[in-house]
Design a protein around this motif. Structure first.
Motif, PDB file in Angstrom:
ATOM      1  N   VAL A   1      45.356 -27.362 -21.021  1.00 24.80           N
ATOM      2  CA  VAL A   1      44.778 -27.779 -19.748  1.00 24.80           C
ATOM      3  C   VAL A   1      45.075 -29.266 -19.575  1.00 24.80           C
ATOM      4  O   VAL A   1      44.733 -30.075 -20.436  1.00 24.80           O
ATOM      5  CB  VAL A   1      43.254 -27.545 -19.692  1.00 24.80           C
ATOM      6  CG1 VAL A   1      42.657 -28.146 -18.436  1.00 24.80           C
ATOM      7  CG2 VAL A   1      42.945 -26.059 -19.755  1.00 24.80           C
ATOM      8  N   THR A   2      45.710 -29.595 -18.466  1.00 22.92           N
ATOM      9  CA  THR A   2      45.928 -30.986 -18.106  1.00 22.92           C
ATOM     10  C   THR A   2      44.861 -31.361 -17.089  1.00 22.92           C
ATOM     11  O   THR A   2      44.682 -30.657 -16.098  1.00 22.92           O
ATOM     12  CB  THR A   2      47.331 -31.180 -17.493  1.00 22.92           C
ATOM     13  OG1 THR A   2      48.304 -30.774 -18.457  1.00 22.92           O
ATOM     14  CG2 THR A   2      47.558 -32.629 -17.084  1.00 22.92           C
ATOM     15  N   VAL A   3      44.137 -32.444 -17.360  1.00 23.17           N
ATOM     16  CA  VAL A   3      43.113 -32.912 -16.437  1.00 23.17           C
ATOM     17  C   VAL A   3      43.603 -34.224 -15.837  1.00 23.17           C
ATOM     18  O   VAL A   3      43.663 -35.245 -16.522  1.00 23.17           O
ATOM     19  CB  VAL A   3      41.747 -33.100 -17.141  1.00 23.17           C
ATOM     20  CG1 VAL A   3      40.695 -33.584 -16.149  1.00 23.17           C
ATOM     21  CG2 VAL A   3      41.305 -31.806 -17.807  1.00 23.17           C
ATOM     22  N   THR A   4      43.984 -34.168 -14.558  1.00 24.73           N
ATOM     23  CA  THR A   4      44.429 -35.382 -13.886  1.00 24.73           C
ATOM     24  C   THR A   4      43.211 -36.245 -13.575  1.00 24.73           C
ATOM     25  O   THR A   4      42.086 -35.755 -13.466  1.00 24.73           O
ATOM     26  CB  THR A   4      45.197 -35.061 -12.592  1.00 24.73           C
ATOM     27  OG1 THR A   4      44.369 -34.291 -11.730  1.00 24.73           O
ATOM     28  CG2 THR A   4      46.469 -34.276 -12.898  1.00 24.73           C
ATOM     29  N   ASN A   5      43.423 -37.536 -13.459  1.00 22.18           N
ATOM     30  CA  ASN A   5      42.373 -38.535 -13.235  1.00 22.18           C
ATOM     31  C   ASN A   5      41.378 -38.611 -14.388  1.00 22.18           C
ATOM     32  O   ASN A   5      40.273 -39.127 -14.227  1.00 22.18           O
ATOM     33  CB  ASN A   5      41.636 -38.296 -11.906  1.00 22.18           C
ATOM     34  CG  ASN A   5      42.549 -38.522 -10.731  1.00 22.18           C
ATOM     35  OD1 ASN A   5      43.229 -39.538 -10.652  1.00 22.18           O
ATOM     36  ND2 ASN A   5      42.613 -37.548  -9.831  1.00 22.18           N
TER      37      ASN A   5
ATOM     38  N   LEU B   1      43.048 -35.592 -26.421  1.00 22.79           N
ATOM     39  CA  LEU B   1      43.411 -36.214 -25.160  1.00 22.79           C
ATOM     40  C   LEU B   1      44.001 -35.161 -24.235  1.00 22.79           C
ATOM     41  O   LEU B   1      44.456 -34.120 -24.683  1.00 22.79           O
ATOM     42  CB  LEU B   1      44.442 -37.321 -25.396  1.00 22.79           C
ATOM     43  CG  LEU B   1      44.018 -38.472 -26.308  1.00 22.79           C
ATOM     44  CD1 LEU B   1      45.227 -39.335 -26.673  1.00 22.79           C
ATOM     45  CD2 LEU B   1      42.961 -39.324 -25.645  1.00 22.79           C
ATOM     46  N   SER B   2      44.022 -35.442 -22.926  1.00 23.80           N
ATOM     47  CA  SER B   2      44.682 -34.555 -21.974  1.00 23.80           C
ATOM     48  C   SER B   2      46.190 -34.750 -22.106  1.00 23.80           C
ATOM     49  O   SER B   2      46.639 -35.884 -22.239  1.00 23.80           O
ATOM     50  CB  SER B   2      44.238 -34.894 -20.552  1.00 23.80           C
ATOM     51  OG  SER B   2      44.821 -34.039 -19.621  1.00 23.80           O
ATOM     52  N   PRO B   3      46.992 -33.694 -22.110  1.00 27.10           N
ATOM     53  CA  PRO B   3      46.648 -32.284 -21.962  1.00 27.10           C
ATOM     54  C   PRO B   3      45.989 -31.726 -23.225  1.00 27.10           C
ATOM     55  O   PRO B   3      46.399 -32.040 -24.340  1.00 27.10           O
ATOM     56  CB  PRO B   3      47.977 -31.604 -21.686  1.00 27.10           C
ATOM     57  CG  PRO B   3      48.999 -32.494 -22.273  1.00 27.10           C
ATOM     58  CD  PRO B   3      48.446 -33.893 -22.206  1.00 27.10           C
ATOM     59  N   PHE B   4      44.976 -30.892 -23.011  1.00 27.60           N
ATOM     60  CA  PHE B   4      44.194 -30.322 -24.096  1.00 27.60           C
ATOM     61  C   PHE B   4      44.829 -29.013 -24.563  1.00 27.60           C
ATOM     62  O   PHE B   4      44.891 -28.054 -23.801  1.00 27.60           O
ATOM     63  CB  PHE B   4      42.768 -30.039 -23.606  1.00 27.60           C
ATOM     64  CG  PHE B   4      42.037 -31.258 -23.144  1.00 27.60           C
ATOM     65  CD1 PHE B   4      41.294 -32.025 -24.028  1.00 27.60           C
ATOM     66  CD2 PHE B   4      42.078 -31.639 -21.806  1.00 27.60           C
ATOM     67  CE1 PHE B   4      40.606 -33.151 -23.598  1.00 27.60           C
ATOM     68  CE2 PHE B   4      41.396 -32.760 -21.368  1.00 27.60           C
ATOM     69  CZ  PHE B   4      40.658 -33.522 -22.273  1.00 27.60           C
ATOM     70  N   PRO B   5      45.291 -28.928 -25.814  1.00 29.36           N
ATOM     71  CA  PRO B   5      45.869 -27.675 -26.314  1.00 29.36           C
ATOM     72  C   PRO B   5      44.782 -26.616 -26.461  1.00 29.36           C
ATOM     73  O   PRO B   5      43.673 -26.920 -26.894  1.00 29.36           O
ATOM     74  CB  PRO B   5      46.458 -28.067 -27.667  1.00 29.36           C
ATOM     75  CG  PRO B   5      45.725 -29.290 -28.079  1.00 29.36           C
ATOM     76  CD  PRO B   5      45.295 -29.979 -26.818  1.00 29.36           C
TER      77      PRO B   5
END
Length: 144
Positions: free
Chosen positions: A37-41, A85-89
């Protein structure tokens, strides 16, 4: 002639060994990898945890009671192995393999003292992108 045969057999074994390793991957993104999951901002230096649950059906959570019902430990389908950290594996709940499902899910992000969530997150092969600004802060939900 014998020496050439040994060299060719050695090269073939090295090639097979390399192919096996690349097919298995290390679970860290390439090769056999998996979802994330990539969390922008999301602050680039901040670590957090991601939990993925089946979506809530109608795609809404409006109270803490609904949140609690949707996020039971036994219903988790994917999670981060630890703070990252993002992106979260993402891994399966028993952490034995990377998560690779496709569908619509509820995603929970925990970091510092925040619990943020988003319903209706579309995953493809275990991966999705979410904007932190589109997530709901659990603390803003009423209790009932």
């Amino acid at each position: 002639m014998k020496k050439t045969g040994f060299v060719l057999v050695g090269m073939a074994m090295a090639l097979v060994f390399g192919l096996v390793l690349s097919a298995c991957g290390d679970g860290a993104g390439s090769g056999g990898g998996g979802g994330s999951v990539t969390v922008t901002n999301f602050p680039s230096d901040e670590k957090g945890y991601i939990y993925v649950y089946p979506d809530t059906g109608d795609g809404t959570i409006t109270t803490r009671k609904e949140y609690a019902a949707a996020t039971g430990f036994d219903t988790r389908v994917a999670t981060t192995e630890g703070s990252s950290l993002s992106p979260f594996p993402l891994y399966t709940p028993d952490w034995d393999q990377r998560w690779k499902d496709t569908g619509t899910y509820l995603v929970v992000l925990e970091y510092i003292n925040y619990i943020m969530f988003k319903t209706g997150v579309a995953f493809s092969k275990g991966s999705a992108t979410i904007d932190l600004n589109d997530m709901t802060n659990w603390s803003t939900l009423p209790n009932n």
